[in-house]
Design an enzyme around this catalytic site. Structure first.
Site, short mmCIF file in Angstrom:
data_model
loop_
_atom_site.label_atom_id
_atom_site.label_comp_id
_atom_site.label_asym_id
_atom_site.label_seq_id
_atom_site.Cartn_x
_atom_site.Cartn_y
_atom_site.Cartn_z
N HIS A 8 48.70 -7.89 -24.72
CA HIS A 8 48.25 -7.26 -23.49
C HIS A 8 47.23 -8.29 -22.77
CE1 HIS A 8 47.42 -3.97 -20.71
NE2 HIS A 8 46.24 -4.49 -20.33
N CYS A 9 47.84 -8.76 -21.43
CA CYS A 9 46.99 -9.83 -20.72
C CYS A 9 46.15 -8.95 -19.67
CB CYS A 9 47.73 -10.72 -20.13
SG CYS A 9 47.06 -12.05 -19.12
N VAL A 10 44.76 -9.06 -19.67
CA VAL A 10 43.85 -8.57 -18.97
C VAL A 10 43.98 -9.20 -17.52
CG1 VAL A 10 42.20 -7.57 -20.50
CG2 VAL A 10 41.99 -9.89 -19.92
N ASN B 16 46.88 -7.51 -15.92
CA ASN B 16 46.66 -6.02 -16.25
C ASN B 16 47.94 -5.57 -16.62
OD1 ASN B 16 45.13 -3.78 -16.19
ND2 ASN B 16 45.73 -3.18 -14.23
#
Length: 342
Positions: free
Chosen positions: A180-182, A185
């Site tokens: 999951h890439c912040v 998002n």
């Protein structure tokens, strides 16, 4: 020490802790993880309970739920770098007669990067639902080590297809889950991995291009001023030939924002370049970040066997089909129909 100072110290420590735990998350109970956890426990005796509770809620909101904070930060950093590049570096380089195409290259890369960013953040990464579960479960075989048949996701209440993982940020299971890439998002999965790879590549190219142009401008300034052949007088009144350290200090005092930006984009280029190479390695070997981290717990071998002396499982990546086919799978994800044709 007032309450605000104590809070800032504690918040900095917790953020540093989160960063360290993210770095060492691929290793189970590593020395660094145990050290950080131990330090956190010791510090918890000093910090008020209410402050700990507030900090935990804030960190949970930032690092364990979907949030636009990092997207806003990402856009703000890009705006700051391009603002400085446009209003100072571009103007100075234009006066020094740099080639226009070279000066416009960062803007072309920015346009491509923003396009990849939007596609990556808005695309469905491969969310597993009851309607597509039956078809997705047929795409990849279970390797019996990292992915085993019959494992049910307790949240989604569905059997996990091979190479999938439940994302706690999005509260969904994702097909061919990478991470999951912040910064975008969104999860990175089978159907937006190509956009993420292009986003990362263009971001690295942007930072590298701005760094090269800015460094070329500063070098040109030094050459035109003939400063390298000059001298300076120190505080004791002694004359010295110009050295690299003095030159850097002089440039920083003359162009403080430009030199600061150059240092930032050089660091960014090194970090992003390393991460880009790692993602290229994963793509060429048909692995995801999730699988790479999990596989570190096992030895690497060309055979999947059980060792008699310790019953230790040796992991082999069964999903690699050669460099060309691995790259093709990133840009054209496998479907059930394609798999039946093989």
């Amino acid at each position: 020490m007032d309450f605000l100072t104590l809070f800032l110290i504690y918040l900095c420590f917790v953020l540093a802790t989160v960063a360290l735990l993210c770095i060492c998350s691929g290793r189970k109970e590593s020395f660094l993880t145990r050290s950080v956890n131990g330090a956190s426990q010791v510090l918890s005796f000093v910090i008020p309970t209410q402050l700990q509770s507030v900090t935990q809620r804030v960190l949970h909101r930032l690092f364990h739920t979907r949030s636009c904070l990092f997207v806003v930060l990402h856009i703000a950093l890009q705006a700051a770098v391009y603002g400085e590049y446009t209003w100072e570096v571009f103007v100075y380089c234009w006066e020094l007669q740099f080639h226009l195409l070279l000066l416009l290259l960062p803007y072309l890369l920015l346009a491509g990067n923003m396009g990849c960013f939007i596609l990556c953040s808005q695309a469905n990464p491969g969310i597993i639902t009851k309607s597509n579960h039956a078809s997705l479960v047929k795409i990849y075989a279970y390797d019996g080590v990292l992915f085993q048949k019959g494992i049910v996701c307790p949240t989604c209440n569905m059997e996990k297809p091979a190479r999938s993982k439940h994302c706690s940020f999005c509260s969904t299971c994702v097909h061919r889950f990478d991470h999951h890439c912040v910064w975008v998002n969104n999860c990175i999965g089978a159907f937006n991995a190509k956009y993420f790879f292009l986003y990362l590549f263009t971001l690295t190219a942007m930072a590298a291009t701005i760094a090269i142009i800015t460094a070329a401008f500063l070098i040109q300034v030094v050459l035109l001023s003939n400063m390298m052949h000059g001298s300076y007088i120190d505080d004791q009144g002694q004359e010295h030939a110009v050295e690299i350290l003095f030159l850097i200090q002089h440039l920083f005092l003359t162009f403080p924002r430009i030199v600061f930006m150059l240092g930032f984009v050089i660091l960014l280029t090194l970090v992003l370049g390393a991460y880009c190479c790692f993602n290229l390695y994963l793509a060429l070997t048909n692995q995801t970040s999730n699988e790479w981290c999990k596989s570190r717990r096992y030895g690497c071998s060309h055979h999947l066997t059980l060792q008699p002396h310790d019953r230790r499982v040796v992991y082999k990546n069964i999903y690699s089909k050669g460099v060309w086919m691995n790259l093709k799978e990133i840009f054209k994800p496998s479907t059930v129909l394609e798999r039946k044709k093989k």
